[in-house]
Design a protein around this motif. Structure first.
Motif, PDB file in Angstrom:
ATOM      1  N   UNK A  27      14.710   4.287 -15.414  1.00 42.08           N
ATOM      2  CA  UNK A  27      14.829   3.865 -14.014  1.00 42.08           C
ATOM      3  C   UNK A  27      14.559   2.367 -13.918  1.00 42.08           C
TER       4      UNK A  27
ATOM      5  N   UNK B  53      -0.637   6.391  -2.594  1.00 39.08           N
ATOM      6  CA  UNK B  53       0.132   5.661  -1.586  1.00 39.08           C
ATOM      7  C   UNK B  53      -0.553   5.836  -0.239  1.00 39.08           C
TER       8      UNK B  53
ATOM      9  N   UNK C 251       0.794  -1.221   0.000  1.00 39.05           N
ATOM     10  CA  UNK C 251       0.000   0.000   0.000  1.00 39.05           C
ATOM     11  C   UNK C 251       0.829   1.275   0.000  1.00 39.05           C
TER      12      UNK C 251
ATOM     13  N   UNK D 278      -0.832  -0.654  -4.506  1.00 38.68           N
ATOM     14  CA  UNK D 278       0.124  -1.003  -5.552  1.00 38.68           C
ATOM     15  C   UNK D 278       0.321  -2.511  -5.663  1.00 38.68           C
TER      16      UNK D 278
ATOM     17  N   UNK E 285       4.607   7.169   1.131  1.00 41.77           N
ATOM     18  CA  UNK E 285       5.888   7.349   0.426  1.00 41.77           C
ATOM     19  C   UNK E 285       5.678   7.964  -0.956  1.00 41.77           C
ATOM     20  N   UNK E 286       4.583   7.594  -1.581  1.00 40.04           N
ATOM     21  CA  UNK E 286       4.309   8.047  -2.947  1.00 40.04           C
ATOM     22  C   UNK E 286       3.306   9.182  -2.940  1.00 40.04           C
ATOM     23  N   UNK E 287       2.552   9.307  -4.036  1.00 40.32           N
ATOM     24  CA  UNK E 287       1.619  10.431  -4.167  1.00 40.32           C
ATOM     25  C   UNK E 287       0.593  10.475  -3.043  1.00 40.32           C
TER      26      UNK E 287
ATOM     27  N   UNK F 186       9.253   4.534 -14.279  1.00 40.64           N
ATOM     28  CA  UNK F 186       8.571   4.012 -13.088  1.00 40.64           C
ATOM     29  C   UNK F 186       8.300   5.082 -12.046  1.00 40.64           C
ATOM     30  N   UNK F 187       9.243   5.991 -11.891  1.00 36.07           N
ATOM     31  CA  UNK F 187       9.155   6.919 -10.754  1.00 36.07           C
ATOM     32  C   UNK F 187       8.147   8.054 -10.962  1.00 36.07           C
ATOM     33  N   UNK F 188       7.685   8.241 -12.212  1.00 36.90           N
ATOM     34  CA  UNK F 188       6.785   9.376 -12.472  1.00 36.90           C
ATOM     35  C   UNK F 188       5.470   9.252 -11.713  1.00 36.90           C
ATOM     36  N   UNK F 189       5.015   8.046 -11.551  1.00 39.26           N
ATOM     37  CA  UNK F 189       3.747   7.848 -10.843  1.00 39.26           C
ATOM     38  C   UNK F 189       3.989   7.565  -9.370  1.00 39.26           C
ATOM     39  N   UNK F 190       5.243   7.726  -8.924  1.00 35.40           N
ATOM     40  CA  UNK F 190       5.578   7.324  -7.556  1.00 35.40           C
ATOM     41  C   UNK F 190       6.218   8.446  -6.736  1.00 35.40           C
ATOM     42  N   UNK F 191       7.216   9.098  -7.296  1.00 33.39           N
ATOM     43  CA  UNK F 191       7.977  10.051  -6.474  1.00 33.39           C
ATOM     44  C   UNK F 191       7.272  11.400  -6.261  1.00 33.39           C
ATOM     45  N   UNK F 192       6.636  11.993  -7.279  1.00 33.48           N
ATOM     46  CA  UNK F 192       5.972  13.295  -7.027  1.00 33.48           C
ATOM     47  C   UNK F 192       4.747  13.136  -6.116  1.00 33.48           C
ATOM     48  N   UNK F 193       4.387  14.189  -5.462  1.00 36.55           N
ATOM     49  CA  UNK F 193       3.302  14.137  -4.482  1.00 36.55           C
ATOM     50  C   UNK F 193       1.927  14.038  -5.151  1.00 36.55           C
TER      51      UNK F 193
END
Lengths: 481, 246, 223
Positions: free
Chosen positions: A283, C198, A220, A269, C212-214, C151-158
């Motif tokens: 990445x 997230x 999650x 997720x 951790x993610x958005x 991968x990180x585009x949908x993960x790292x930004x808020x």
């Protein structure tokens, strides 16, 4: 992970006095259980869906060696490196050597139960590598050096004041707070920096798929996705029972896992890897290591009665409904797995000698079996572990127990002897009685009487009364049969 | 109506013979004359649950010898019934002649309420009780035998009775045989919660179909809430009409 | 060492008699399979909304851009990073960014992996991506990652904003994943199923988004 299964009673007694944990246990498991029922309703036939899960897991276990080879072949074809480890130290050594070769001094970890089994974090530390658990609950449990309280919420019982102190000390939090959300964001900031710079990420595996060589992770928070996206090296550890035949099997198990675990239709997720990143990708890991860990399982596999324990998918549904877990929480189980899941897994993996209380402290109520989406028959396993334990006793300290049951068995097969023993035992017990009740009695039954009475054993048993009533009947009606 | 053979569990035989008597009275009232084999001993659960299947096997064989030819065996205990029904064939798997007999017997043994409703087709046993009643779903009866509707139907058909469901009726009461004294500190918490739910339900009476649960819950009530009672279903159905609770 | 561990484990697993594989029950078809397009849209919207996701509908490219403009304004977006899949390319976001004062970049704009990571972790106010499928079953986005779908585009930004063609809306996961893992074509190295932001409930069972993610996920259904 340190094994503390021998202190079950002591820990349980202590935890039952922990009002914070008790209040929490009274609340959370029923809520998750209710959510679970609700979301299972999204299947047109929930019981059939559970049955399919059980069939998939039974097949996965039955075909394990073939599936492992097929998985390995396809994973390697996709560019993953597949390594095998017989036991905990081999598994840890493989991970350590990958880390050493890459001069890594810090690693981040997604939740991996097998790595808790092998004590990977300790191994890292002993070798000068700092591991950071990145699942929030695991992070807290790791920093507090405690075993998981619950498989889904490893630190869900820890008071916010304690977490606040911990984060001020170890996670760079500057301003004290007891707000769970603010605490969570403090951990986010701390771990984000790790994710950003980390060169090697460790994950577990929820399901591995033979037909594609893919590994599937369910989460999650997104911490596992970070571990699979940011570092150059990804190491994923899986125990040998994780492989299922097809992608569709995996999807069905993911559906069941989420519903049974947290009462979600699906977790935020699900990520699926087939090999390392493609060359053109910006990445993702340049190298993907998959470590297949046995750690005692092939021995379990050899035992046809015990083998079914390998069906478990670690959803935790059994914890949420166990009437005993809900009183004592996760610590008494003393190792990586708690609740009924731990009661079946820990004895199988650690041996019955060190885990006696785990399979004895159970009323065999069968709630765990009923709810299990993987088809584990917990009560049956407990009986089997008790049998294994009893075999040991015949030769050692508990010999009196073996003798008692030997005598008991003989009596049960001979009515006269059975009745004779009752007539022998009754007065011994009955002398503690007063006005038809026993309120206290020394000896093994003592515990019962702390809060409960017992009727005095009958002077005239049912059989005696039957004889009398039958003879009266015979007199009045002139014979029956 | 064929003969009905009674299996009276040890707990009833020795500790609560009045439950057995109630079973007999109830069946007779329904026109069924029960048979009771005096040779019967124990179903073998204590040995089985303690990890001594070889000793349980001795009890099983004795049981099969004693009951093997009966058309129908009825017991006021779900855990004993489940022991015979599910564990006997497993215990005797390697002895073909015994195994066959165990399998046959497995299809002919019933827990009391199951027998009354499913086999005898009776729902109204002709009893009456003026008051409110709730029911504890014992683990083996509910989850092993899948019996839940039957006892409740029988209760609801008792004249003058209002059935009140209780919270977490299907939660284990904490008996579990050896568990109840070996892990008394957990067991007593479980039975305390069970009794709390009973008290909160407001019912006048708690009905239980399993002797083990009855010992546990009655034992707790006797100590802590002596004005509240728990009864075996058989006692409720047989005895209430004839002068109430003993 | 590895070789022998492998042989030893497999040998032991093969030593024991094989169990029979049980017969599998046949499940009744999923309810979602009988839904029409509008039914799928409303189920997708309902499920994702329950996870605090926001779903917009856009009849065409211009409407989609209008939604983005509105979002950029209310969320005060200054810098975004975007994927380069066909749906996103068709929107010509660099031009949109110029019009609206938003700096738009893609992973390819950075000299190396480290620079890209720095940007996506520390600079991007949002990641704007396409998705290969939207699954009605649970309000889930399914994406096969590639050089066009980092991968990180949908993960790292808020904030994560996804734009998905309505023709990519399917009832159940199988229809999405069989497209990747079925016969033929390049099998992706990394596939994600994303359902809302997230989240965690690890402290005192208090649920919150953006662990951790958005913290938020928005989806524009296009077409």
């Amino acid at each position: 992970m340190k094994v503390n299964t021998r202190n079950f009673v002591q820990t349980a007694e202590r935890e039952m006095q922990n009002q914070y944990a008790r209040a929490f246990l009274a609340l959370m498991p029923p809520v998750i259980a209710a959510l679970r029922v609700q979301v299972m309703g999204s299947f047109p036939d929930p019981e059939a869906a559970q049955e399919l899960g059980r069939a998939i897991r039974a097949e996965a276990v039955a075909r394990m060696p073939d599936l492992l080879e097929e998985f390995e072949r396809n994973a390697v074809a996709a560019g993953a490196r597949v390594l095998w480890a017989r036991d905990a130290s081999e598994a840890n050594e493989l991970v350590l050597s990958i880390a050493r070769e890459r001069n890594v001094t810090e690693v981040t970890k997604g939740k991996s139960m097998i790595s808790e089994e092998t004590g990977l974090n300790e191994a890292f530390k002993n070798n000068g590598i700092e591991p950071f658990e990145t699942d929030l609950g695991e992070f807290i449990a790791q920093q507090l050096e405690r075993p998981p309280f619950h498989i889904v919420g490893p630190a869900i019982n820890v008071p916010v004041e304690e977490i606040c102190d911990l984060f001020m000390k170890k996670a760079g939090m500057e301003k004290a707070t007891t707000d769970p959300v603010e605490l969570g964001y403090a951990a986010r900031l701390f771990l984000r920096d790790k994710f950003r710079r980390v060169r090697m990420g460790i994950t577990g595996v929820n399901v591995a798929v033979a037909e594609t060589g893919a590994i599937v992770n369910v989460e999650n928070e997104g911490n596992i996705r970070f571990n699979k996206s940011s570092p150059l090296t990804q190491v994923s550890l899986m125990s040998i029972e994780k492989v299922v035949p097809t992608m569709n099997d995996a999807l069905h198990l993911v559906r069941l896992l989420c519903r049974n675990c947290t009462g979600q239709g699906i977790s935020a997720y699900v990520s699926i890897d087939r090999g390392p990143k493609m060359k053109e990708e910006f990445d993702g890991p340049e190298e993907l290591f998959i470590i297949i860990v046995d750690n005692g399982r092939s021995r379990i596999y050899e035992d046809v009665k015990m083998r079914q324990v390998l069906r478990c998918i670690r959803c935790g549904a059994c914890l949420n409904l166990c009437p005993i877990y809900s009183k004592i929480g996760g610590y008494p189980y003393g190792w990586a797995y708690s609740g009924p899941m731990g009661q079946v897994l820990n004895p199988a993996l650690l041996g019955v000698d060190d885990t006696s209380d785990l399979f004895n402290a159970c009323t065999l109520c069968g709630t765990c079996r009923e709810i299990c989406p993987a088809g584990v028959d917990h009560p049956e396993l407990f009986l089997y572990y008790r049998e294994l334990e009893a075999e040991g006793k015949k030769m050692s300290s508990g010999r009196w127990e073996a003798r008692f049951f030997k005598l008991w068995g003989t009596a049960a097969a001979h009515t006269g002897l059975w009745r004779f023993f009752y007539r022998l035992v009754r007065p011994v017990v009955a002398r503690y009685g007063k006005e038809g009740k026993i309120k206290a009695m020394p000896g093994p039954f003592e515990g019962w009487f702390k809060t409960r009475d017992l009727p005095v054993p009958a002077r005239r048993t049912f059989r005696d009364r039957w004889r009398k009533s039958m003879s009266e009947k015979n007199l009045s009606r002139g014979g029956m049969e | 109506m064929g003969a009905v053979s009674l299996f009276i569990p040890c707990t009833v035989d020795f500790m609560m013979p009045e439950v057995g008597e109630a079973v007999v009275r109830l069946l007779r009232r329904l026109g069924v004359e029960p048979v009771y084999h005096e040779e019967q001993t124990c179903c073998g659960q204590p040995a089985m649950n303690a990890g001594y299947p070889a000793e349980a096997r001795k009890a099983a064989k004795h049981f099969i010898e004693t009951f093997g030819d009966d058309e129908v065996v009825v017991s006021p205990s779900g855990s004993c019934t489940a022991m015979v029904k599910y564990h006997y064939p497993e215990l005797l798997r390697d002895e073909p002649s015994w195994h066959g007999r165990a399998e046959e017997l497995s299809n002919r043994i019933y827990e009391l309420s199951q027998y009354l409703v499913d086999v005898l087709g009776v729902e109204d046993v002709g009893a009456s009780f003026d008051g409110t009643v709730t029911y504890h779903e014992s683990c083996h009866i509910l989850r092993r035998l899948g019996v839940s509707r039957q006892p409740k139907v029988l209760i609801k058909k008792v004249k003058g009775t209002t059935f009140i469901p209780m919270d977490q009726a299907d939660a284990c009461c904490g008996f579990g045989g050896e568990f109840s004294f070996r892990y008394a500190f957990i067991s007593e918490e479980m039975v305390r919660e069970k009794v709390d739910h009973y008290l909160k339900s407001g019912a006048d009476l708690l009905i239980i179909s399993e002797p083990g649960c009855l010992l546990n819950i009655s034992g707790y009530l006797s100590r802590n809430n002596p004005d509240k009672k728990a009864l075996h279903l058989a006692e409720f159905l047989a005895g209430v009409q004839e002068g109430g609770v003993k | 060492m590895e070789e022998s561990a492998r042989e030893e484990i497999l040998a032991r697993l093969r030593k024991v008699p094989k169990e029979e594989t049980p017969v599998r029950p046949v499940l009744p078809p999923a309810r979602e399979l009988s839904l029409d397009k509008e039914g799928l849209v409303s189920l997708f919207t309902e499920k994702l909304s329950r996870e605090t996701g926001v779903v917009y509908r856009a009849a065409d490219r211009d409407e989609a851009l209008d939604h983005l403009t509105e979002i950029a304004r209310t969320e005060n977006l200054k810098r975004v990073m975007t994927s380069t899949d066909d749906t996103i390319l068709s929107l010509d976001l660099p031009a949109w960014g110029d019009r609206n004062g938003v700096a738009v970049s893609t992973a390819a704009d950075y000299v190396d992996r480290e620079e890209y990571k720095r940007a996506v972790f520390d600079e991007a106010d949002a990641g704007i991506t396409g998705a290969d499928f939207a699954v009605a079953e649970t309000g889930t986005l399914v994406t096969a990652h590639s050089e066009r779908q980092p991968r990180l585009l949908s993960l790292a930004p808020i904030l994560h904003i996804a734009v998905v063609g309505i023709d990519r809306l399917v009832p159940v996961y199988e229809e999405a994943l069989n497209a990747f893992y079925g016969d033929g074509g390049r099998i992706p190295a990394h596939v994600t199923l994303i359902t809302g932001p997230s989240m965690t409930a690890d402290i005192r069972a208090t649920s919150f988004k953006g662990m951790h993610g958005p913290r938020r996920v928005m989806v524009i259904l296009l077409g």
